[in-house]
Design an enzyme around this catalytic site. Sequence first.
Site, short mmCIF file in Angstrom:
data_model
loop_
_atom_site.label_atom_id
_atom_site.label_comp_id
_atom_site.label_asym_id
_atom_site.label_seq_id
_atom_site.Cartn_x
_atom_site.Cartn_y
_atom_site.Cartn_z
N HIS A 134 0.81 -1.22 0.00
CA HIS A 134 0.00 0.00 0.00
C HIS A 134 0.85 1.27 0.00
O HIS A 134 0.36 2.33 -0.40
CB HIS A 134 -0.94 0.01 1.20
CG HIS A 134 -2.15 -0.86 1.01
ND1 HIS A 134 -3.29 -0.43 0.36
CD2 HIS A 134 -2.40 -2.14 1.38
CE1 HIS A 134 -4.18 -1.40 0.35
NE2 HIS A 134 -3.67 -2.45 0.96
N ASP A 141 -7.59 -1.92 -1.36
CA ASP A 141 -8.55 -2.73 -0.61
C ASP A 141 -9.93 -2.24 -0.98
O ASP A 141 -10.22 -1.03 -0.86
CB ASP A 141 -8.33 -2.59 0.90
CG ASP A 141 -7.01 -3.18 1.35
OD1 ASP A 141 -6.42 -3.99 0.62
OD2 ASP A 141 -6.56 -2.82 2.46
N GLU A 203 -6.26 -12.53 1.07
CA GLU A 203 -7.20 -11.45 1.37
C GLU A 203 -8.13 -11.24 0.18
O GLU A 203 -7.69 -10.79 -0.88
CB GLU A 203 -6.44 -10.15 1.67
CG GLU A 203 -5.51 -10.27 2.86
CD GLU A 203 -4.66 -9.02 3.07
OE1 GLU A 203 -4.79 -8.04 2.29
OE2 GLU A 203 -3.85 -9.01 4.02
N HIS A 206 -8.00 -7.49 -1.30
CA HIS A 206 -6.75 -6.81 -1.65
C HIS A 206 -6.33 -7.16 -3.07
O HIS A 206 -6.11 -8.33 -3.40
CB HIS A 206 -5.66 -7.21 -0.66
CG HIS A 206 -4.31 -6.61 -0.93
ND1 HIS A 206 -3.68 -5.79 -0.04
CD2 HIS A 206 -3.46 -6.72 -1.99
CE1 HIS A 206 -2.51 -5.42 -0.53
NE2 HIS A 206 -2.36 -5.97 -1.73
#
Length: 244
Positions: A134, A141, A203, A206
């Site tokens: 990130h 996300d 995830e 993500h």
Amino acid sequence: MKPHYSIPIAECGEPLVPIPLEQFAWVSPHPYMALGATYGDRSPFFVRQTVLKRLRKAQYYLQKQRSGWRLQIFDVYRPLSVQQFMVDYTFQAVAAKAGLETTIMTEAKRQEVLEQVYEFWAAPLVDPATPPPHSTGAAIDLTLVNEIGKPVEMGSVIDELSSRSYPNYFANNVGMDDQRYHSHRELLCQSMEAAGFLRHPKEWWHFSYGDQLWAWLYRQANSDGLAEPAIAHYGQVEETARSI
């Protein structure tokens, strides 16, 4: 050290640009800012220029499948200081849930808690060769909202530290709710992959394009050697530079 950090970075110098939030759904108030994280002169809704173009393409694909549905942006850019803030916050939360007092925790127990945290959170490493995804402006996300702006059920919340966060957790379950959750996760994934993004292995929310994790996932998917090995286009964003 996670395996994607072995991927070389050839920083392309592309700027961070603000996401035009009127074109997407977005979470407000921003969840990390609500906890006290500070972003300085950038908001968490900044992203690399090409990544924004691909995000628009992903939403276009989504709306061809589900009229009126939109991508809902949860979080994008994080300075290293915010990454550290959230790792610390999550560490405290995991310790508290286990009934542990962090001031008297043994080193062995501390490492055990950190392993749980780092399964889902990238370490806030200051080495430019190993930036958190990130912090490159290349990772996003996000989730989905339907035609009336209601969040679509995904089976777990974003940032949940459990196996329910794994993308295919519900894939083999026979329950109607579980199959619906999996279907929604797959629709999100298909929309993002149609625009060139790749999904984090653990995830469901993500996705990234152009960072080390993306390049590593691309190599895994093309391990037959027929495609040229991918490298990362985006490294750590300089936090002292202004984005506007």
